[in-house]
Design a protein around this motif. Sequence first.
Motif: not given
Length: 496
Positions: A246-256
């Motif tokens: 979850q934290r990894e996705v939020l840290n890369n939210a713009e790219a995801v």
Amino acid sequence: MNPRAPALRSVGTAARPGTWAAIIVLGCGLAAAVTGCGDDGGPGTPEPEPRELVDLLREVDGVLSVEEGMAPATGYRRFDITFEQPVDHGDPDGARFAQGLTLMHRDAQAPMVLASTGYDNYLGGRLSEPAQIVAGNQIVVEHRFFGQSRPQPVDWAYLDIEQAAADHHRIAQAFASLYPAGWVSTGASKGGMTAIFHRRFYPDDVDATVAYVAPISFGVDDPRYHVFFDQLDVGSDCPERVRAFQREVLNNAEAVTAVLAQRVEGRTFDRIGGLERAVETAVVEFEWTFWQYLGLDACSTIPALPAEPATLADFLNLSGLVWVTSDAEAAALEPYYYQSFTELGYPSVPVDHLQDLLVFDYATDLLRFMPAGEIPTYDPAPMQDVADWFAGESERIVLVYGALDPWTAGALEIGAGADARDVHLMVAPSENHGANIASLDPADGEQVMDELRSWLEPFGPLPARMHAPALDLPRSLSDRVERMREQRLLRPTSRL
């Protein structure tokens, strides 16, 4: 209990006056439609022409239309039925609407399973587990305000558990004389809740209930569900890896979000406030959804971190968790959100481990799914009333939950004297929101069979050997998720 009950029924009330005459006449007529029904008037008496089942169904009070369709199950006939209901059961002469039903007919003398969906008619001609176990008939009920069963114009004030229970009551009464054997109600998730609510208001409509993964919430943002996550122990670091994802996705939210923007295929996200907000909502709900539907089998498939945005997007949206907040899906689920914010409640979702990375307000996001112009006021009384009734007065009910389903933290309390009332709570080990009788420990499964047999045998013969159908789960994780989506069991977090 069932007002169709024969005199040998040891528990319950007497049959309604006139019921048995109707059963004798109509039961014979319905049997004739399938196998023929003889006339004992003596030699030389002409045998009457068997009546078509479809004609008998069209004569049922309240039936508006009957169409026979393809039956996916051998030995069954499928009929899609529209049934007239009052918008307000307190005003039966007022506005009406057409409610969708599907009848799977096997034999007039076989048990009837009344299957509540809680949503639209996603079951159609598929047989529920209880129908397979007892080799019974089945009526699937589309919930009022969902699918094709929405009154026009819409007045949301008439979407509540008591009105929906009255819908089921009228259906049970209307078809009781055609199907005089034992009746069992059932449903999974919100459908299981609907079956319980029906019993709360009309306990005598059916002889027994099997409710699957049916929670009860006490308020909006009910904190009781945090217990599941606080006490989760699966013997591995899987829970920690889920939160790290979850934290990894939020840290890369713009790219995801950019990756998912290339896959929307015409979906829009205006209601929630854009795809960026939809992605963050999906991340907040991911932990709950992982354990609700993916579970232990999926632990080995969590991407190794750090991961590419496309890999993160694939796993985040494996269950369609982002797409479920699209405008089209949100519109279809408006009735659910209305019920959740006014009567059903919903769980509090763990966010403390994400709080420093969140941009949007999750609670505000959920309110965006309410019907336009509706300002919700939550009433705690209905759920408390159901819980009190269940713990003290309910009878002949089996509850089935999964040990690894977050919703099990909201399981109904069976109360003191449950055994005397034939109320049982069964938990399937290592199972989640797909738990059923087949997934129970063998001894618990046999106990359920024994209970069903004792409840239904007074009404007629049952299969010589009753057993739960074998579990038929797809091999791959993605196929399993798709199966759950088809069965409308897949509802992230506050969506059952």
